[in-house]
Design a protein around this motif. Structure first.
Motif, PDB file in Angstrom:
ATOM      1  N   ASN A 119      30.365  27.633  26.462  1.00 27.13           N
ATOM      2  CA  ASN A 119      31.311  26.863  25.661  1.00 27.13           C
ATOM      3  C   ASN A 119      30.808  26.564  24.257  1.00 27.13           C
ATOM      4  O   ASN A 119      31.612  26.173  23.396  1.00 27.13           O
ATOM      5  CB  ASN A 119      31.639  25.544  26.367  1.00 27.13           C
ATOM      6  N   PHE A 120      29.504  26.741  23.990  1.00 31.06           N
ATOM      7  CA  PHE A 120      28.952  26.254  22.726  1.00 31.06           C
ATOM      8  C   PHE A 120      28.122  27.278  21.956  1.00 31.06           C
ATOM      9  O   PHE A 120      27.668  26.972  20.863  1.00 31.06           O
ATOM     10  CB  PHE A 120      28.094  25.006  22.993  1.00 31.06           C
ATOM     11  N   ILE A 121      27.916  28.484  22.502  1.00 29.91           N
ATOM     12  CA  ILE A 121      27.139  29.509  21.811  1.00 29.91           C
ATOM     13  C   ILE A 121      28.091  30.600  21.329  1.00 29.91           C
ATOM     14  O   ILE A 121      28.801  31.200  22.136  1.00 29.91           O
ATOM     15  CB  ILE A 121      26.068  30.120  22.729  1.00 29.91           C
ATOM     16  N   LEU A 134      28.855  34.374  23.091  1.00 35.94           N
ATOM     17  CA  LEU A 134      28.211  34.468  24.401  1.00 35.94           C
ATOM     18  C   LEU A 134      29.233  34.109  25.465  1.00 35.94           C
ATOM     19  O   LEU A 134      29.919  33.089  25.359  1.00 35.94           O
ATOM     20  CB  LEU A 134      27.020  33.511  24.502  1.00 35.94           C
ATOM     21  N   GLN A 135      29.339  34.940  26.488  1.00 26.06           N
ATOM     22  CA  GLN A 135      30.198  34.647  27.634  1.00 26.06           C
ATOM     23  C   GLN A 135      29.362  34.688  28.913  1.00 26.06           C
ATOM     24  O   GLN A 135      28.631  35.656  29.147  1.00 26.06           O
ATOM     25  CB  GLN A 135      31.341  35.656  27.749  1.00 26.06           C
ATOM     26  N   VAL A 136      29.455  33.629  29.701  1.00 23.49           N
ATOM     27  CA  VAL A 136      28.805  33.576  31.008  1.00 23.49           C
ATOM     28  C   VAL A 136      29.896  33.298  32.025  1.00 23.49           C
ATOM     29  O   VAL A 136      30.620  32.308  31.915  1.00 23.49           O
ATOM     30  CB  VAL A 136      27.724  32.482  31.081  1.00 23.49           C
ATOM     31  N   GLY A 140      30.480  41.086  23.554  1.00 21.61           N
ATOM     32  CA  GLY A 140      31.284  42.019  24.328  1.00 21.61           C
ATOM     33  C   GLY A 140      30.505  43.017  25.149  1.00 21.61           C
ATOM     34  O   GLY A 140      31.097  43.795  25.897  1.00 21.61           O
ATOM     35  N   ILE A 141      29.175  43.031  25.032  1.00 22.04           N
ATOM     36  CA  ILE A 141      28.346  43.940  25.826  1.00 22.04           C
ATOM     37  C   ILE A 141      27.761  43.161  26.987  1.00 22.04           C
ATOM     38  O   ILE A 141      26.981  42.234  26.777  1.00 22.04           O
ATOM     39  CB  ILE A 141      27.222  44.561  24.978  1.00 22.04           C
ATOM     40  N   GLY A 142      28.151  43.533  28.216  1.00 22.14           N
ATOM     41  CA  GLY A 142      27.654  42.742  29.324  1.00 22.14           C
ATOM     42  C   GLY A 142      27.981  43.277  30.695  1.00 22.14           C
ATOM     43  O   GLY A 142      27.733  42.607  31.679  1.00 22.14           O
ATOM     44  N   PHE A 146      26.481  37.914  32.266  1.00 20.67           N
ATOM     45  CA  PHE A 146      26.240  37.553  30.876  1.00 20.67           C
ATOM     46  C   PHE A 146      26.779  38.661  29.970  1.00 20.67           C
ATOM     47  O   PHE A 146      26.540  39.847  30.227  1.00 20.67           O
ATOM     48  CB  PHE A 146      24.745  37.374  30.609  1.00 20.67           C
ATOM     49  N   ALA A 147      27.479  38.266  28.927  1.00 21.37           N
ATOM     50  CA  ALA A 147      27.950  39.207  27.918  1.00 21.37           C
ATOM     51  C   ALA A 147      27.685  38.612  26.544  1.00 21.37           C
ATOM     52  O   ALA A 147      27.980  37.437  26.301  1.00 21.37           O
ATOM     53  CB  ALA A 147      29.430  39.516  28.086  1.00 21.37           C
TER      54      ALA A 147
END
Length: 810
Positions: free
Chosen positions: A78-80, A83-85, A102-104, A98-99
C-alpha cells in the motif's frame, strides 16, 4: 471523456496537487534548523546514504512500518511505489507473490523478485510474507540485481534487515490486542557479553482469527498463527573484524483460504452445461457424483448454489483446507578490513523449509476435487565472498564477488481425491539446483562531482530432477534423471552526477536474467518439458534532491524495461501427444503445470517519493507510482484440457496447444471436430494473440500520503498522531485472459495515536487499519480458466481492524 479516463485524471491531478503542495509549507519560517534524518541503506551491499545512492530504492524503518500498521511484508504494497504483494489463491495466505514494476510471475527456476534476510537469499515462496518483528528496516530495490548481489533477480529485490546486537544491555516487550482475536507478544533482549561480544534474543507470537465465514463448517477462514524466534551473536575483536552469527526459526499455521466465490460461470457451449466443468466432470468420471452447480441447463438432481451470500462469507469446504510451514535457518557474516583500502566479506547461509498445503480445490461443499500438496522439504546452502577495494585516493571503488548456491527439494507423492476416491500422483520428484556466479562492479570518480560505474556478472546454473510414477495400476519404472544447464553474461553501466551537496542525478542501464529449465513428468513427451531463459534490459534516470536546508526531500525516477521470453506457468495435458507412457499406461490422465516462454513486454513508468519536515512537529510524506506495462508479442498461448460434455475425460477431450498462427490471428484448426464453429467462436475471443494487454500485478497508478504530528507534553512525554492513506488502481490478477479475475481499485486508510512516557520508558498506542472498511482483493483466480464453466474465487484482504499496543523499553 470516459468515466475511467476521468477517474485517472482526477487521481493524477490529486497526486500532482499533493506533490506540489509541499513547497507551500516552505513559506513558513525556518523551524530552528530542523532537518530530515539521514536514511542509511545497503542497496549496494555497503552502507550508504540513500540520497547518495544511484539506484531506485525505497527504505522503510521498522518504526515507520509499525506506525503504518504493517504486520507483514504483505502490507508493504500500500505504501511502496510500483510494488505489488499479493496472495497465491491455492497456497494460503502465507505464500506471497511479489511484483516490482510489473515483473513478478514466479515461474521457472527462481523468483523474479528476490527476498533477502540479512543478506541471505530466502529460497522458497512458502512463508515469504514473514512477519515484521525486531526489524531495523525493509529495502525495496527496483530493477535487475546481479552485479552486486549473489543471487541474480530479474525484477528487483527486497531486503529484510533485522536489528543487530549492541554493546548496551536493554530490550523491549510489547503486547497487542485487537478485534478478530488479535493477540501479539513480541520482545527482544540485548545482552553484552564483554567488551567484544554481544547477543540479541528476539521472540514473537502473532495470532489473528479468520475473517471469511465458512457457513458449512461454522468457522472463520483466514486464521493465521505465527511463532518466531531469533538468536544473534556479534563478535568484534577489533575495529577491523566483525563476525555476525544468527539462528532463526518460524512456524506458521493457517486454517484455510479465505476465498470468496462470486459466482459460477455457465458453459460457453450451447449444448453444454456446468456439469461439464473441470471439477464436476472429473468427479462424475471417477466418483459418479450427481452434484452440480447452479444455474443448470440439464436437470439431474438439485443444484448447489456456492456463491457467497455476503462480503465475507463462503458456502464452505467439505474437506480439509489448511497450510503448515516450518522454517529454520542459520547465517554467518564475516567482515574483515584487511587495511584502509581492502575489505573482505563472507556471507554463509543455510535454511530448511517444510511446507504442507491441503486444499479443497473446488472451494465448495461438493465432493469434487481435493488436493493434498506434498509436504515439500527444501534445503538451501549459499556462500558469497566479496572483495571490496578502494584505490587512487578513494576515487575508485571496486567490488568483486563469488557466489555459490545449492538447493535440494524433495517433493513426495501428492494426493488427489475425486469425490471420495483417493488418487495418488506418482512417487514424487527430487530436484537439485546449483548456481555459480562471479560478479564485479567498479565505480570511478572522474571529478569530485561526476562518476561512472560498470559491472558484469557471469552466471552458470545447473539443475537435475529425478522422477517416476509407479502408483498402481501404472507400471513400475526406475527413476528417470533429467539435467539442464544455462549460462549468461549480464552487464550494467551507470553515471552519477552530484550537482551540489543536496542534488544528485544518475543514469543506469542493466540486464536482468532468469535461467531456463524443465519440468520432469513421465506424461510429457520425452519425460520432460523445457523452457528457455528470459531477460530484461532496464534503463532508468533518477534524481535525489533536498531543499530548504534539507527539510524537503524529493526522489523521482523514470524507467523503461524491455522484457523478452517471459516465463509463465501453463497447463499441459497428461499424457502429452508423443509421450512414451501412452503405450505402457505409465502416467496418469490429467494436466500438468510447467513454465513456458509466452512472449515479450515493454514497461514504462516512474516513481516519485517526497518527504517534508514542515515544522519540528509535523512531517509529511507522499509517493506516486505509474506503470504502462503491456505485452508487445505473445508467442505461445496456453494449452488447456476440455472435458467433453457430461464427462469422458480424457477420452473425448480436446487440447489446444496454440490458437495463434503465424499471422498472430486466432485459428480454430486444431479444435475438436465434434464442436461446430459457432460453438467454438467464444473460445477464440478469449485468446490474446496480439500485444497491447496489460501485465498482471501492474496497476497503472498508485499513490500514498501520510502525516506525523508529535506534540510534546510536560516532563518529557509526548503524544504522536499518524495517518496514512494508500490508493491502488485496478489491475489484472493473472497473466492472460485464462483464469483472469480483474481486481478493482481500492484505497486503504490507517491511523495511530501513541503516548510515549518520559525517556521512552513505555508507550501506549491505539491504532486502526483499513478504517473505511474497504472490501478489496489481493488475488483471485477463475478456475473455469476462461474455457469451461467453473468457480471464480476472489482473495479478499482483511477488513477494518483496530487494537491497542503497550510497549515497555528497558
Amino acid at each position: 471523456m470516459s468515466l475511467q479516463a476521468n477517474r485517472r485524471s482526477v487521481v493524477l491531478s490529486a497526486a500532482i496537487s499533493m506533490i506540489l503542495a509541499a513547497p507551500v509549507f516552505a513559506a513558513a519560517p525556518p523551524a530552528g534548523g530542523i532537518k530530515l534524518e539521514e536514511i542509511v541503506v545497503t542497496a549496494q551491499r555497503t552502507e550508504t546514504n540513500l540520497q547518495e545512492t544511484p539506484v531506485s530504492v525505497s527504505a522503510v524503518s521498522g518504526e515507520a512500518l509499525t506506525q503504518q500498521g504493517a504486520s507483514s511484508l504483505l502490507d508493504l504494497t500500500n505504501f511502496i511505489p510500483n510494488l505489488q504483494v499479493s496472495t497465491t489463491t491455492l497456497q494460503g495466505g502465507g505464500n506471497g507473490r511479489f511484483a516490482i514494476r510489473g515483473i513478478g510471475q514466479d515461474a521457472g527456476s527462481q523468483a523474479a523478485v528476490g527476498l533477502y534476510v540479512d543478506d541471505i537469499y530466502y529460497p522458497t515462496g512458502a512463508g515469504n510474507v514473514m512477519g515484521l518483528f525486531d526489524i531495523d528496516r525493509v529495502e525495496v530495490l527496483r530493477g535487475p540485481q546481479g552485479t552486486l548481489f549473489g543471487r541474480n533477480t530479474i525484477g528487483g529485490a527486497i531486503q529484510y534487515v533485522t536489528v543487530k546486537p549492541g554493546r548496551e544491555f536493554g530490550g523491549y516487550g510489547e503486547v497487542t490486542a485487537g478485534n478478530f482475536g488479535r493477540t501479539d507478544f513480541n520482545g527482544a533482549l540485548n545482552i553484552p557479553l564483554g567488551d567484544t561480544l554481544a547477543a540479541r534474543i528476539a521472540v514473537g507470537y502473532n495470532s489473528r482469527d479468520g475473517f471469511v465465514h465458512d457457513i458449512r463448517n461454522n468457522v472463520d477462514r483466514g486464521e493465521d498463527t505465527r511463532k518466531l524466534g531469533r538468536v544473534q551473536v556479534r563478535w568484534t575483536p577489533s575495529d577491523a573484524l566483525t563476525v555476525d552469527l544468527k539462528g532463526e526459526w518460524m512456524a506458521n499455521r493457517t486454517n484455510g483460504r479465505p476465498g470468496i466465490i462470486k459466482g459460477y460461470a455457465g458453459s460457453l457451449f450451447p449444448n453444454g452445461q456446468n456439469d461439464s466443468a473441470q471439477f464436476p466432470a472429473l468427479s462424475r468420471l471417477f466418483f459418479g457424483s450427481t452434484d452440480h452447480f447452479c444455474p443448470s441447463v440439464v436437470a439431474n438432481g438439485p443444484c448447489l448454489d456456492v456463491a457467497s451470500k455476503g462480503d465475507y462469507q463462503m458456502a464452505g469446504y467439505n474437506a480439509p483446507d489448511f497450510a503448515e510451514l516450518d522454517y529454520a535457518a542459520g547465517g554467518l557474516v564475516v567482515g574483515w578490513d584487511l587495511n584502509d583500502s581492502v575489505t573482505l566479506k563472507s556471507i554463509s547461509g543455510y535454511s530448511k523449509t517444510d511446507d504442507l498445503t491441503v486444499t479443497d480445490a473446488d472451494g465448495t461443499p461438493a465432493s469434487f476435487l481435493v488436493i493434498q500438496s506434498p509436504a515439500t522439504e527444501t534445503k538451501a546452502f549459499s556462500e558469497e565472498v566479496q572483495l571490496i577495494v578502494k584505490a587512487f585516493d578513494n576515487r575508485l571503488s571496486w567490488t568483486t564477488g563469488l557466489f555459490y548456491y545449492d538447493e535440494e527439494r524433495v517433493v513426495p507423492s501428492s494426493g488427489i481425491s475425486l469425490g471420495v476416491v483417493p488418487v495418488t500422483q506418482g512417487d514424487g520428484t527430487n530436484s537439485n539446483l546449483t548456481s555459480k556466479a562471479i560478479f564485479t562492479q567498479a565505480t570511478f570518480a572522474f571529478t569530485d562531482r561526476l562518476s561512472g560505474t560498470v559491472g558484469l556478472r557471469y552466471s552458470d546454473e545447473k539443475s537435475d530432477k529425478q522422477t517416476r510414477d509407479s502408483t498402481p495400476p501404472f507400471n513400475a519404472t526406475p527413476y528417470k534423471v533429467f539435467k539442464g544447464s544455462f549460462t549468461d553474461t549480464s552487464p550494467q553501466v551507470g553515471l552519477k552526477f552530484q550537482a551540489t551537496d543536496d542534488q544528485m542525478y544518475y543514469f543506469n542501464a542493466a540486464k536482468g536474467y532468469r535461467a531456463g529449465g524443465f519440468t520432469a513428468d513421465p506424461g510429457y513427451a520425452g519425460g520432460s518439458k523445457s523452457y528457455d531463459p528470459e531477460e530484461a534490459w532496464t534503463y532508468e534516470v533518477g534524481a535525489r534532491l533536498e531543499f530548504l536546508d534539507r527539510r524537503l526531500r524529493l526522489n523521482p525516477t523514470v524507467f523503461f524495461t524491455d522484457w523478452k521470453g517471459i516465463q509463465v506457468n501453463t497447463l499441459i495435458p497428461i499424457p502429452e501427444a508423443g509421450a512414451a507412457c501412452l503405450a505402457t499406461n505409465d502416467c496418469r490422465p490429467g494436466v500438468g503445470t510447467t513454465p513456458q516462454n509466452m512472449g515479450d513486454a515493454e514497461i514504462r513508468g516512474f516513481e516519485f517519493e517526497a518527504l517534508f519536515q514542515a515544522t519540528d512537529r509535523l512531517t509529511l510524506q507522499a509517493s506516486v507510482g505509474y506503470l504502462d506495462a503491456k505485452y508487445t508479442d505473445i508467442k505461445n498461448v496456453f494449452g488447456q484440457i476440455f472435458p467433453a460434455a457430461l464427462g469422458g475425460f480424457p477420452v473425448g477431450s480436446l487440447f489446444i496447444p496454440d490458437l495463434c498462427d503465424g499471422n498472430n490471428d486466432p485459428t480454430l484448426a486444431q479444435l475438436n471436430p465434434n464442436r461446430t464453429a459457432g460453438q467454438l467462436a467464444p473460445l477464440a475471443a478469449l485468446y490474446e494473440c496480439k500485444g497491447g494487454s496489460d501485465l498482471a500485478k501492474a496497476p497503472q497508478f498508485k499513490f500514498s500520503v501520510g502525516a506525523r504530528y508529535a506534540y510534546p507534553l510536560s516532563g518529557g512525554s509526548q503524544v504522536m498522531g499518524m495517518v496514512d492513506y494508500g490508493w491502488t488502481d485496478k489491475q489484472r490478477s493473472e497473466v492472460a485472459n485464462r483464469g483472469q479475475v480483474p481486481l478493482p481499485s481500492y484505497g486503504v486508510l490507517n491511523a495511530r495515536v501513541q503516548y510515549t512516557a518520559p525517556d521512552n520508558r513505555w508507550s501506549l498506542a491505539v491504532f486502526g487499519t483499513n478504517l473505511t472498511d474497504e472490501l478489496y482483493y489481493v488475488g483471485g483466480t477463475d478456475f473455469a480458466n476462461g474455457y469451461t464453466p467453473g468457480a471464480t474465487v476472489w482473495d479478499p484482504a482483511r477488513p477494518m481492524e483496530y487494537g491497542a499496543t503497550v510497549k515497555f523499553n528497558f
